[in-house]
Design an enzyme around this catalytic site. Structure first.
Site: not given
Length: 267
Positions: A37, A155, A159
């Site tokens: 970004r 996970h 996540k």
């Protein structure tokens, strides 16, 4: 030998870092751009300072300026993917997408973009998981109607989406093999189901914790026996290398929406 010039979105993320390394070390690819970004503190810093495998001429650059790449790879969040997809279409650059948690509107955007550029979209880029998708379809067709189907996935704590995109892909593959409408047979919360398990349903269970890279198991249970098909990933490089493979495959393909099953010739 001409190498494929790879541009990576979200280059400062967990998957982004793995993609930088994979693009820098694979024989037929080279890291041409690492996008972050415009507000990122990494902007302008040499990628080689954080990843020794990267070419010393590549710096972290603004994701709004796409130049000198053959293919783009995006594993960012859905909001970022939407912007990156528009950029790829505008520049006419093929795109490999591994973003999960996409909604129906996002999928519509993917299909519309695929009218203009070639896109590979997959919920999981590991070879093992894509082989698993074939195996669960075979299992689903071999058991009788008294088979119970459950999918478990685990996970890391960071996540966000649940169940994982891979778990849903497994469930959809099974539903397709059985001739079911996945949306009608999927059960995500059994705490509100006050009745015995129906045979024509696919249950999902989710675990989030620690640094688990990714584990998926499909259970096929019937009276007297149970088949478990499991895939465990121990490194994000598994997914990164698969994405680089998909990127090389995608270059020079006609516009269209492809998946990892196409890349691996598993269809």
């Amino acid at each position: 030998m001409t190498k494929n010039k790879i541009g990576v979105f979200g280059a400062n993320g967990r998957m982004g870092s793995a993609l930088l390394e994979a693009a820098s070390t694979k024989e037929h690819s080279e890291l041409a751009a690492a996008y972050v970004r415009s507000s990122s503190p990494l902007l302008g810093i040499n990628v080689n300072q954080l990843n020794s495998a990267a070419d010393k001429t590549v710096t972290f650059s603004d994701e709004a300026n796409i130049t000198n790449v053959d293919v783009l790879i995006d594993f960012t969040l859905p909001a970022g993917m939407r912007t990156h997809l528009q950029t790829a279409v505008k520049q006419g650059v093929p795109m490999v997408i591994g973003t999960t948690g996409l909604n129906e509107a996002d999928m519509t955007l993917l299909h519309e973009a695929a009218n203009h550029i070639p896109i590979v979209f997959a919920r999981n880029y590991s070879v093992g998981v894509n082989v698993l998708l074939n195996l669960v379809q075979t299992a689903a067709t071999k058991f009788g109607d008294d088979m119970d189907i459950e999918i478990f996935e685990a996970h890391h704590r960071h996540k966000i989406d649940a169940p994982s995109g891979t778990a849903l892909a497994i469930g959809e593959a099974i539903a397709d093999a059985k001739g079911w409408d996945h949306d009608k047979v999927a059960v995500y919360d059994r705490s509100k189901v006050e009745q015995a398990k129906s045979q024509n349903e696919i249950g999902y269970s989710v675990l989030r914790g620690g640094d688990i890279v990714g584990e998926h198991t499909a259970y096929f249970a019937t009276m007297g026996e149970r088949l478990e098909l499991t895939h465990k990933a121990s490194s994000r490089m598994t997914f990164a290398l698969g994405a680089i493979r998909a990127a090389g495959w995608l270059i020079n393909k006609p516009a269209g929406l492809y998946d990892m099953q196409d890349v691996l010739d598993l269809k």
